[in-house]
Motif scaffolding. Sequence first.
Motif, PDB file in Angstrom:
ATOM      1  N   THR A 125       0.825  -1.202   0.000  1.00  0.00           N
ATOM      2  CA  THR A 125       0.000   0.000   0.000  1.00  0.00           C
ATOM      3  C   THR A 125       0.862   1.255   0.000  1.00  0.00           C
ATOM      4  O   THR A 125       1.948   1.278   0.581  1.00  0.00           O
ATOM      5  CB  THR A 125      -0.920   0.037   1.236  1.00  0.00           C
ATOM      6  OG1 THR A 125      -0.113   0.071   2.425  1.00  0.00           O
ATOM      7  CG2 THR A 125      -1.831  -1.180   1.277  1.00  0.00           C
ATOM      8  N   THR A 126       0.368   2.292  -0.655  1.00  0.00           N
ATOM      9  CA  THR A 126       1.077   3.571  -0.660  1.00  0.00           C
ATOM     10  C   THR A 126       1.213   4.119   0.752  1.00  0.00           C
ATOM     11  O   THR A 126       2.225   4.727   1.116  1.00  0.00           O
ATOM     12  CB  THR A 126       0.334   4.586  -1.550  1.00  0.00           C
ATOM     13  OG1 THR A 126       0.304   4.088  -2.900  1.00  0.00           O
ATOM     14  CG2 THR A 126       1.030   5.942  -1.533  1.00  0.00           C
ATOM     15  N   SER A 127       0.189   3.893   1.586  1.00  0.00           N
ATOM     16  CA  SER A 127       0.186   4.405   2.945  1.00  0.00           C
ATOM     17  C   SER A 127       1.373   3.882   3.748  1.00  0.00           C
ATOM     18  O   SER A 127       2.163   4.657   4.289  1.00  0.00           O
ATOM     19  CB  SER A 127      -1.129   4.040   3.641  1.00  0.00           C
ATOM     20  OG  SER A 127      -1.128   4.487   4.982  1.00  0.00           O
ATOM     21  N   TYR A 128       1.513   2.550   3.820  1.00  0.00           N
ATOM     22  CA  TYR A 128       2.594   1.967   4.614  1.00  0.00           C
ATOM     23  C   TYR A 128       3.948   2.240   3.963  1.00  0.00           C
ATOM     24  O   TYR A 128       4.938   2.504   4.639  1.00  0.00           O
ATOM     25  CB  TYR A 128       2.373   0.464   4.789  1.00  0.00           C
ATOM     26  CG  TYR A 128       3.420  -0.227   5.631  1.00  0.00           C
ATOM     27  CD1 TYR A 128       3.990   0.380   6.743  1.00  0.00           C
ATOM     28  CD2 TYR A 128       3.844  -1.521   5.318  1.00  0.00           C
ATOM     29  CE1 TYR A 128       4.944  -0.248   7.520  1.00  0.00           C
ATOM     30  CE2 TYR A 128       4.792  -2.169   6.097  1.00  0.00           C
ATOM     31  CZ  TYR A 128       5.341  -1.528   7.187  1.00  0.00           C
ATOM     32  OH  TYR A 128       6.290  -2.162   7.951  1.00  0.00           O
ATOM     33  N   THR A 129       3.996   2.206   2.638  1.00  0.00           N
ATOM     34  CA  THR A 129       5.244   2.455   1.923  1.00  0.00           C
ATOM     35  C   THR A 129       5.773   3.860   2.204  1.00  0.00           C
ATOM     36  O   THR A 129       6.948   4.044   2.548  1.00  0.00           O
ATOM     37  CB  THR A 129       5.042   2.272   0.407  1.00  0.00           C
ATOM     38  OG1 THR A 129       4.599   0.939   0.132  1.00  0.00           O
ATOM     39  CG2 THR A 129       6.342   2.533  -0.345  1.00  0.00           C
ATOM     40  N   ALA A 130       4.898   4.864   2.062  1.00  0.00           N
ATOM     41  CA  ALA A 130       5.309   6.248   2.293  1.00  0.00           C
ATOM     42  C   ALA A 130       5.645   6.480   3.759  1.00  0.00           C
ATOM     43  O   ALA A 130       6.625   7.166   4.086  1.00  0.00           O
ATOM     44  CB  ALA A 130       4.197   7.197   1.850  1.00  0.00           C
ATOM     45  N   SER A 131       4.846   5.906   4.653  1.00  0.00           N
ATOM     46  CA  SER A 131       5.072   6.111   6.082  1.00  0.00           C
ATOM     47  C   SER A 131       6.354   5.432   6.545  1.00  0.00           C
ATOM     48  O   SER A 131       7.097   5.996   7.359  1.00  0.00           O
ATOM     49  CB  SER A 131       3.874   5.576   6.885  1.00  0.00           C
ATOM     50  OG  SER A 131       3.993   5.933   8.244  1.00  0.00           O
ATOM     51  N   LEU A 132       6.626   4.238   6.037  1.00  0.00           N
ATOM     52  CA  LEU A 132       7.859   3.545   6.411  1.00  0.00           C
ATOM     53  C   LEU A 132       9.073   4.324   5.911  1.00  0.00           C
ATOM     54  O   LEU A 132      10.076   4.463   6.624  1.00  0.00           O
ATOM     55  CB  LEU A 132       7.864   2.127   5.837  1.00  0.00           C
ATOM     56  CG  LEU A 132       9.043   1.236   6.239  1.00  0.00           C
ATOM     57  CD1 LEU A 132       9.022   0.960   7.735  1.00  0.00           C
ATOM     58  CD2 LEU A 132       9.004  -0.085   5.462  1.00  0.00           C
ATOM     59  N   LEU A 133       8.982   4.842   4.696  1.00  0.00           N
ATOM     60  CA  LEU A 133      10.075   5.628   4.130  1.00  0.00           C
ATOM     61  C   LEU A 133      10.362   6.854   4.997  1.00  0.00           C
ATOM     62  O   LEU A 133      11.512   7.125   5.364  1.00  0.00           O
ATOM     63  CB  LEU A 133       9.717   6.060   2.706  1.00  0.00           C
ATOM     64  CG  LEU A 133      10.767   6.878   1.948  1.00  0.00           C
ATOM     65  CD1 LEU A 133      11.957   6.013   1.578  1.00  0.00           C
ATOM     66  CD2 LEU A 133      10.149   7.502   0.703  1.00  0.00           C
ATOM     67  N   ALA A 134       9.297   7.600   5.346  1.00  0.00           N
ATOM     68  CA  ALA A 134       9.469   8.826   6.123  1.00  0.00           C
ATOM     69  C   ALA A 134       9.877   8.537   7.560  1.00  0.00           C
ATOM     70  O   ALA A 134      10.795   9.177   8.097  1.00  0.00           O
ATOM     71  CB  ALA A 134       8.164   9.627   6.097  1.00  0.00           C
ATOM     72  N   THR A 135       9.210   7.575   8.188  1.00  0.00           N
ATOM     73  CA  THR A 135       9.473   7.281   9.601  1.00  0.00           C
ATOM     74  C   THR A 135      10.886   6.758   9.825  1.00  0.00           C
ATOM     75  O   THR A 135      11.597   7.212  10.735  1.00  0.00           O
ATOM     76  CB  THR A 135       8.454   6.256  10.138  1.00  0.00           C
ATOM     77  OG1 THR A 135       7.125   6.756   9.940  1.00  0.00           O
ATOM     78  CG2 THR A 135       8.676   5.994  11.616  1.00  0.00           C
ATOM     79  N   MET A 136      11.309   5.818   8.989  1.00  0.00           N
ATOM     80  CA  MET A 136      12.648   5.261   9.157  1.00  0.00           C
ATOM     81  C   MET A 136      13.727   6.283   8.820  1.00  0.00           C
ATOM     82  O   MET A 136      14.830   6.241   9.374  1.00  0.00           O
ATOM     83  CB  MET A 136      12.813   4.004   8.293  1.00  0.00           C
ATOM     84  CG  MET A 136      11.885   2.853   8.675  1.00  0.00           C
ATOM     85  SD  MET A 136      11.938   2.436  10.442  1.00  0.00           S
ATOM     86  CE  MET A 136      13.607   1.814  10.590  1.00  0.00           C
ATOM     87  N   ALA A 137      13.406   7.223   7.919  1.00  0.00           N
ATOM     88  CA  ALA A 137      14.356   8.289   7.617  1.00  0.00           C
ATOM     89  C   ALA A 137      14.574   9.170   8.838  1.00  0.00           C
ATOM     90  O   ALA A 137      15.711   9.507   9.188  1.00  0.00           O
ATOM     91  CB  ALA A 137      13.856   9.128   6.439  1.00  0.00           C
ATOM     92  N   VAL A 138      13.475   9.541   9.504  1.00  0.00           N
ATOM     93  CA  VAL A 138      13.589  10.379  10.704  1.00  0.00           C
ATOM     94  C   VAL A 138      14.295   9.623  11.830  1.00  0.00           C
ATOM     95  O   VAL A 138      15.196  10.153  12.489  1.00  0.00           O
ATOM     96  CB  VAL A 138      12.191  10.846  11.167  1.00  0.00           C
ATOM     97  CG1 VAL A 138      12.282  11.563  12.509  1.00  0.00           C
ATOM     98  CG2 VAL A 138      11.560  11.762  10.119  1.00  0.00           C
ATOM     99  N   LEU A 139      13.885   8.370  12.056  1.00  0.00           N
ATOM    100  CA  LEU A 139      14.484   7.583  13.129  1.00  0.00           C
ATOM    101  C   LEU A 139      15.965   7.313  12.891  1.00  0.00           C
ATOM    102  O   LEU A 139      16.738   7.179  13.846  1.00  0.00           O
ATOM    103  CB  LEU A 139      13.736   6.254  13.286  1.00  0.00           C
ATOM    104  CG  LEU A 139      12.304   6.338  13.828  1.00  0.00           C
ATOM    105  CD1 LEU A 139      11.687   4.941  13.900  1.00  0.00           C
ATOM    106  CD2 LEU A 139      12.275   7.001  15.204  1.00  0.00           C
ATOM    107  N   SER A 140      16.370   7.246  11.626  1.00  0.00           N
ATOM    108  CA  SER A 140      17.770   6.951  11.319  1.00  0.00           C
ATOM    109  C   SER A 140      18.707   8.039  11.831  1.00  0.00           C
ATOM    110  O   SER A 140      19.886   7.781  12.083  1.00  0.00           O
ATOM    111  CB  SER A 140      17.963   6.779   9.811  1.00  0.00           C
ATOM    112  OG  SER A 140      17.789   8.013   9.125  1.00  0.00           O
TER     113      SER A 140
END
Length: 289
Positions: free
Chosen positions: A95-110
């Motif tokens: 899903t676009t929702s989980y894909t976009a959120s995982l991309l953004a969230t893991m970028a911030v957490l990194s």
Amino acid sequence: MTIAQLIPMAINLSMALMVLALGLRASWADAASLMRQPGLLVRSVLSMNVIMAVVALIMAGLLDLHPAVKIALVALALSPVPPILPGKQTKAGGTTSYTASLLATMAVLSIVIVPLGMALISQVFGLGVSVTSGKIASIVFIGILVPLAIGILIRQFAPILAAKIDRPLSLFATVLLIAAFVPVPVKIWPQLMEMVGNGTLIALMVFALIGVAVGHLLGGPLPDNRTVLALATSARHPGVAMAIAASAFPEERAVIAVVLWHLIVSAVVCIPYVKRRTNLHKASQVGTP
């Protein structure tokens, strides 16, 4: 400006455009959806940054690899989602929702995970590697968060324009990435060939296979989430990985070589999984109103 300077600029631009294209299909609610699912968020971090870091450390300890390769493996295990991955994830049914959120969230957490993880690993195993939060922040903000936000804003205020430029932009970004990468193997060909018979490719293959399996198992009950996390766990952001490894080996071309091999190996290893998940997703859509 020299060709050597243009190549990394073109690669970074192409990746940013890929993220921008994803943003054209997403909303602010999509980008923040993972924060509303704490269970999936914890499993995502566990899959990408904890289990795979342990796997990388075990492989680095057991295999007789070049020190730069060992550092690169650990760096890959701590790096966020690569910008080139979302397109493959959505095509495979994610899903676009989980894909976009995982991309953004893991970028911030990194920004926090990468420096802390490398500091802990360096202290325990004596690797002598450190990377600043500022360095990671500059990579993820410029390459992921800013283009994602721009794409979402365009979709929010100009949805017709977003729908028109989505596919052409994705195609242009892909062509630009391929064109930018073509000179790289030529420049580091000796280092690439050195890794063919010294166990590096086997290590990268095992890393990718374990990543797919771990991500699939921890993705939860929804098949589409499993697909997204499996692919995200097996492939990592090349810019972040090279920034970490280069801090220990600033002049070592083996760092670039192992990250390039990782992109190639992970893509090849994931082909059967992507095909199967795509077919299952299409089959599940048959008859769906």
